[in-house]
Design a protein around this motif. Structure first.
Motif, short mmCIF file in Angstrom:
data_model
loop_
_atom_site.label_atom_id
_atom_site.label_comp_id
_atom_site.label_asym_id
_atom_site.label_seq_id
_atom_site.Cartn_x
_atom_site.Cartn_y
_atom_site.Cartn_z
N GLY A 12 0.83 -1.21 0.00
CA GLY A 12 0.00 0.00 0.00
C GLY A 12 0.85 1.25 0.00
N ILE A 17 -0.04 6.48 4.61
CA ILE A 17 1.02 6.09 5.54
C ILE A 17 2.05 5.20 4.82
N LEU A 54 1.24 -4.93 -6.72
CA LEU A 54 0.88 -6.00 -5.77
C LEU A 54 -0.46 -5.71 -5.11
N ASP A 55 -1.40 -6.59 -5.40
CA ASP A 55 -2.66 -6.62 -4.65
C ASP A 55 -2.54 -7.75 -3.65
N ASN A 78 1.29 -2.66 5.50
CA ASN A 78 0.57 -1.40 5.72
C ASN A 78 -0.79 -1.37 5.04
N GLY A 80 -4.44 -1.48 3.77
CA GLY A 80 -5.66 -1.72 4.54
C GLY A 80 -6.84 -0.99 3.95
N ILE A 101 -8.81 -8.11 2.96
CA ILE A 101 -7.62 -7.26 2.78
C ILE A 101 -6.84 -7.17 4.10
N VAL A 128 0.39 -3.31 10.44
CA VAL A 128 -0.33 -2.09 10.80
C VAL A 128 -1.76 -2.45 11.21
N SER A 130 -4.73 -0.94 14.35
CA SER A 130 -5.46 0.32 14.58
C SER A 130 -5.90 0.37 16.03
N TYR A 143 -14.54 -2.89 10.45
CA TYR A 143 -13.11 -2.57 10.35
C TYR A 143 -12.39 -2.97 11.64
N SER A 175 -6.01 8.49 14.59
CA SER A 175 -6.40 9.26 13.41
C SER A 175 -5.19 9.87 12.73
N THR A 178 -4.95 10.93 6.21
CA THR A 178 -4.85 10.26 4.91
C THR A 178 -6.25 10.21 4.29
N ASP A 179 -6.32 9.63 3.09
CA ASP A 179 -7.62 9.50 2.42
C ASP A 179 -8.62 8.75 3.31
N1 LIG Z 1 -5.52 6.87 8.62
C1 LIG Z 1 -5.80 6.46 9.85
O1 LIG Z 1 -6.30 7.25 10.69
C2 LIG Z 1 -5.48 5.05 10.29
C3 LIG Z 1 -5.70 4.73 11.64
C4 LIG Z 1 -5.42 3.44 12.07
C5 LIG Z 1 -4.90 2.51 11.17
N2 LIG Z 1 -4.71 2.85 9.87
C6 LIG Z 1 -4.17 1.82 8.95
O2 LIG Z 1 -3.03 2.33 8.30
C7 LIG Z 1 -2.84 1.66 7.06
C8 LIG Z 1 -2.64 2.69 5.96
O3 LIG Z 1 -3.85 3.42 5.81
P1 LIG Z 1 -3.91 4.92 5.30
O4 LIG Z 1 -4.41 5.73 6.40
O5 LIG Z 1 -2.64 5.30 4.64
O6 LIG Z 1 -5.10 4.77 4.27
P2 LIG Z 1 -5.27 5.07 2.74
O7 LIG Z 1 -4.71 6.40 2.41
O8 LIG Z 1 -6.71 4.80 2.48
O9 LIG Z 1 -4.36 3.97 2.05
C9 LIG Z 1 -4.69 2.63 2.06
C10 LIG Z 1 -3.60 1.90 1.30
O10 LIG Z 1 -3.89 0.50 1.31
C11 LIG Z 1 -3.80 0.05 -0.04
N3 LIG Z 1 -4.63 -1.12 -0.30
C12 LIG Z 1 -5.94 -1.30 -0.06
N4 LIG Z 1 -6.34 -2.51 -0.48
C13 LIG Z 1 -5.22 -3.12 -0.99
C14 LIG Z 1 -4.99 -4.37 -1.59
N5 LIG Z 1 -5.95 -5.29 -1.76
N6 LIG Z 1 -3.72 -4.67 -1.98
C15 LIG Z 1 -2.74 -3.77 -1.84
N7 LIG Z 1 -2.91 -2.55 -1.30
C16 LIG Z 1 -4.15 -2.24 -0.89
C17 LIG Z 1 -4.25 1.22 -0.86
O11 LIG Z 1 -3.86 1.05 -2.20
P3 LIG Z 1 -4.66 1.72 -3.43
O12 LIG Z 1 -4.04 3.06 -3.60
O13 LIG Z 1 -4.40 0.78 -4.55
O14 LIG Z 1 -6.12 1.79 -3.06
C18 LIG Z 1 -3.55 2.36 -0.15
O15 LIG Z 1 -2.20 2.44 -0.55
C19 LIG Z 1 -4.10 0.79 6.87
O16 LIG Z 1 -3.80 -0.54 7.26
C20 LIG Z 1 -5.10 1.41 7.82
O17 LIG Z 1 -6.09 0.51 8.22
C21 LIG Z 1 -4.99 4.10 9.40
#
Ligand SMILES: NC(=O)c1ccc[n+]([C@@H]2O[C@H](COP(=O)([O-])OP(=O)(O)OC[C@H]3O[C@@H](n4cnc5c(N)ncnc54)[C@H](OP(=O)(O)O)[C@@H]3O)[C@@H](O)[C@H]2O)c1
Length: 239
Positions: A12, A17, A54-55, A78, A80, A101, A128, A130, A143, A175, A178-179
């Motif tokens: 990801g 992140i 990579l998916d 990472n 998610g 996922i 990663v 939460s 989630y 929090s 990010t998107d």
């Molecule tokens: N943001 C927060 O507040 C927060 C809090 C707690 C935990 N987290 C965790 O932090 C991690 C990163 O999240 P983020 O905040 O950076 O969110 P994000 O901006 O929505 O990014 C999610 C990432 O996961 C990738 N992804 C989703 N499904 C996938 C798949 N099947 N195979 C490969 N990649 C995949 C996405 O790729 P695409 O670009 O291809 O969609 C994207 O790069 C996640 O595990 C999330 O649950 C985030």
């Protein structure tokens, strides 16, 4: 675990992140970073970056990644998804996708890369998770269940992989800007602050990294009375 001279793989890595993890790893002297994303054109380019499509739910793609990246000694799981599906009323396919996922995809990566890490001296896995793995909230039930599964998996893998000298660490945060959190008007950490805190912890051997006060409070509340932690729900209790 020294990240200087390490070879890392980040899932990801195209945004959020994951992208910050790639930046931080490079800043800490990683020799090579496999920056993986479903669309590899989304990852940053650079002399020490190897972009890779990579998916993590595609088992053939996961096996292919492992066949290419045999020098990895740091695996950062990472990738998610958060659909905001409520457990009782959300679309069943959203609830399944989060588990596919967040849990099964992460596990597939661990299973494919554990032998590689073993062959490279043990290395590290960072999963990663939460704060939601420890806290029930409206619209995060599905989630949260998937992230609680990641927490549990991380703890068991730590035992299973101890014989091959692999450090297995969990990252939890509330929090981050990010998107995923774009629809929420709440205080947020930056992706780089979270990635830096995680890699600081990884380097000193922490097995669980709590990136902010809300997460530390939720972990402390695990031993609390649910009637207090979920006080808004207790009116429904039977006498
Ligand atoms: N943001 C927060 O507040 C927060 C809090 C707690 C935990 N987290 C965790 O932090 C991690 C990163 O999240 P983020 O905040 O950076 O969110 P994000 O901006 O929505 O990014 C999610 C990432 O996961 C990738 N992804 C989703 N499904 C996938 C798949 N099947 N195979 C490969 N990649 C995949 C996405 O790729 P695409 O670009 O291809 O969609 C994207 O790069 C996640 O595990 C999330 O649950 C985030």
């Amino acid at each position: 675990m020294h990240l200087n001279s390490s070879t890392a793989l980040v899932t990801g890595a195209g945004r959020g992140i994951g992208r910050a993890f790639v930046d931080e790893l490079l800043a800490r002297g990683a020799t090579k970073v496999y920056a993986t994303a479903r669309d590899d054109s989304s990852v940053i380019r650079g002399p020490r970056v190897v972009p890779m499509a990579l998916d993590i739910t595609d088992t053939e793609a996961v096996d292919h990644a492992a066949s290419i990246a045999g020098d990895v000694d740091v695996l950062i799981n990472n990738a998610g998804l958060s659909t905001l599906a409520p457990l009782a009323t959300g679309a069943p396919e959203d609830i399944r996708r989060e588990m596919e996922i967040n849990y099964f995809g992460t596990l597939a990566m661990v299973r494919a890369f554990a032998p590689i890490l073993a062959g490279n001296g043990g290395g590290s896995i960072l999963n990663v998770s939460s704060v939601m793995s420890w806290l029930g909230m409206e619209h995060s039930g599905s989630y949260g269940a998937s992230k609680a599964a990641v927490w549990s998996m991380t703890n068991s893998l730590r035992i299973e992989l101890s014989g091959q000298n692999t450090q297995v660490t969990g990252l939890h945060m509330a929090s981050t800007d990010t998107d995923m959190m774009s629809g929420f008007d709440v205080p947020k950490n930056t992706p780089h602050a979270v990635a830096a805190a995680a890699l600081d912890g990884l380097e000193v051997g922490d097995l669980e990294i709590l990136a902010d006060d809300d997460t530390r409070s939720a972990k402390a509340n695990l031993s609390g009375d649910p009637a207090e932690v979920y006080s808004q729900a207790v009116r429904h209790r039977l006498p």
